[in-house]
Write an enzyme that holds these catalytic residues in place. Structure first.
Site, PDB file in Angstrom:
ATOM      1  CB  VAL A  81      -0.929   0.021   1.242  1.00  0.00           C
ATOM      2  CG1 VAL A  81      -1.674   1.352   1.323  1.00  0.00           C
ATOM      3  CG2 VAL A  81      -1.920  -1.127   1.186  1.00  0.00           C
ATOM      4  CB  ALA A  83       4.843   2.581   1.062  1.00  0.00           C
ATOM      5  CE  LYS A  84       5.164  -1.371   8.072  1.00  0.00           C
ATOM      6  NZ  LYS A  84       6.049  -0.506   8.893  1.00  0.00           N
ATOM      7  N   GLY A  85       4.095  -2.873   3.262  1.00  0.00           N
ATOM      8  CA  GLY A  85       3.783  -4.076   2.499  1.00  0.00           C
ATOM      9  C   GLY A  85       3.864  -5.305   3.377  1.00  0.00           C
TER      10      GLY A  85
END
Ligand code: NAD
Length: 430
Positions: free
Chosen positions: A74, A119-121
């Site tokens: 995201v 962001a982050k994943g």
């Protein structure tokens, strides 16, 4: 378009009884947006992630079976620069969690004056049950599926829960193989030999130590008279405990997922670390009295450092917390419903988006060093980190004073205002 025109914008919604990290983040965002009189269109823009990607990761397992894992990335916002954020491997990874963590990264970078978005994943998997070769395959396929997203000028991953320097090395290698040249700046938190920065591993704990000492000074607490309790004895918790002990504070309580311990005379941290090194967790440690996980958080102490996971201080236990300062080493350890209870008790909460920002700050230093191709001494890394953490603490404190709000809402106001003003200068393309 006037971004900061007078409010035509609704009151923050009441907090629901059941909370999740995204709702907790959004509640604080709503309160800050309301105080800033944020225009509805800008509010809508800043709450919506720029991209939400869900990918499938098919893997040929050892026994020949094909198993399909689900992966996420995201990107919450890239107004301030390339997006930045960790990658987490866990069985309960979800899109909602990624959205909250990605937004926190946007606000964190804005507060720290770092030219990155958020962001982050993650990948939904149980790394404890997977062979290293399978973890490598998952990492490489995850990276290959996101080749168009990642890039030193686009989106830069880093380690998070259950990912480490080795995983970052695999991401860097996979990306570089497709590019046909080595590109170290595509990830941070790499092994030093591959372009990692000195001081990155301790950076988050060091940042927690710096802001805790600043907050103690505000309350007139001297290190030698200060007692500390730390929940979580991993990277962030153990480093924060160690560095505060080196400053003269007494660590009277520690705990991890397996057990919690109390010793009013002070815990020997070298012994505790040795114990964890040999037995993997704290359970069985002999240097202190065993207590329950709940008792650890509720101990009589000056500073409580929740450095384990989300949702540890909730409306159920907030009234029982006795610390004068809470330094949020973890992301989201306090729920939105607990905030007013802690504020009522006069507890000074150093919010996660400030307290644990030392990690992303040294990740930024790593990205700068990789791109210039010149590496800094540990002294330079640590002194620049100290300056940036102290400046961020002062900015958040002043924002909170100006709006007569908690440090948390002061931090959100500072961050949202910065991103909104940048958006105004850049304008809307569309
Ligand atoms: P880690 O895996 O090194 O350590 C986590 C620690 O928390 C372990 O000691 C574990 O046993 C303990 N723990 C897990 N569940 C627990 C529970 N239910 N009760 C008590 N203890 C529990 O992870 P870390 O890197 O230290 O990260 C901790 C937190 O800090 C996370 O919220 C992470 O998102 C946040 N954070 C980490 C960094 C970083 O640079 N590592 C940066 C910013 C924020």
């Amino acid at each position: 378009m006037d971004i900061l025109q007078p409010a035509v914008y609704k009151e923050p919604a009441p907090i629901l009884d059941k909370e999740n990290p995204f709702e907790s983040m959004m509640h604080r965002f709503d309160v800050a947006a309301h105080l800033l009189n944020l225009e509805p269109g800008v509010y809508e823009y800043l709450k919506t992630p720029v991209k939400q990607i869900i990918i499938s990761i098919p893997i040929a397992m050892d026994n020949g079976e094909i198993k399909v894992f689900e992966g996420y990335r995201v990107i919450h916002n890239d107004i301030l620069g390339p997006s930045k954020g960790g990658i987490r491997y866990a069985p309960d990874v979800s899109l909602d969690e990624m959205k909250a963590l990605a937004a926190w990264m946007t606000w964190k970078c804005a507060i720290m004056n770092i030219p990155f978005g958020g962001a982050k994943g993650g990948v939904r998997c149980d790394p404890g049950k997977l062979a290293p070769l399978v973890i490598e395959k998952i990492t490489r396929r995850y990276t290959a599926n996101l080749l168009d997203i990642f890039g030193p000028d686009r989106d830069v991953p880093a380690p998070d829960m259950n990912t480490n320097e080795q995983v970052m090395a695999w991401i860097m290698d996979t990306y570089s193989m497709h590019l046909r040249r080595t590109e170290t700046a595509v990830v941070t938190g790499k092994p030093q030999i591959l372009g990692g920065s000195l001081g990155r591993r301790e950076a988050t704990g060091r940042g927690c130590m710096i802001v805790t000492l600043t907050a103690m000074e505000k309350l007139g607490l001297k290190p030698k008279d200060t007692t500390i309790v730390v929940q979580g004895f991993g990277n962030v918790g153990s480093t924060t405990a160690q560095l505060l002990a080196e400053k003269g504070c007494k660590i009277i309580g520690i705990g991890d997922v397996s057990a919690a311990y109390y010793n009013k005379k002070g815990i020997d941290l070298a012994n505790a670390s040795e114990w964890v090194k040999s037995s993997r967790t704290l359970a069985g440690f002999q240097g202190a009295e065993r207590i329950s996980q709940e008792e650890l958080l509720e101990l009589e102490c000056d500073v409580l450092v929740p450095a384990a996971k989300e949702d540890q201080i909730t409306h159920r236990n907030a009234a029982k917390i006795k610390a004068k300062i809470i330094c949020e080493g973890a992301n989201g350890p306090t729920t939105a419903k607990a905030d007013p209870i802690l504020q009522e008790k006069g507890i000074l909460v150093i919010p996660d988006i400030l307290a644990n920002a030392g990690g992303v700050t040294v990740s930024y230093f790593e990205w700068v060093q990789d791109r210039v191709g010149y590496f800094w001494s540990l002294d330079r890394v640590n002194s620049r980190l100290e300056r940036m953490m102290s400046e961020a603490f002062i900015s958040v404190y002043e924002s909170a004073e100006r709006y007569k709000v908690s440090l948390r809402i002061g931090a959100y106001i500072l961050a949202i205002d910065k991103v909104a003003r940048t958006l105004k200068l850049r304008g809307i393309y569309g």
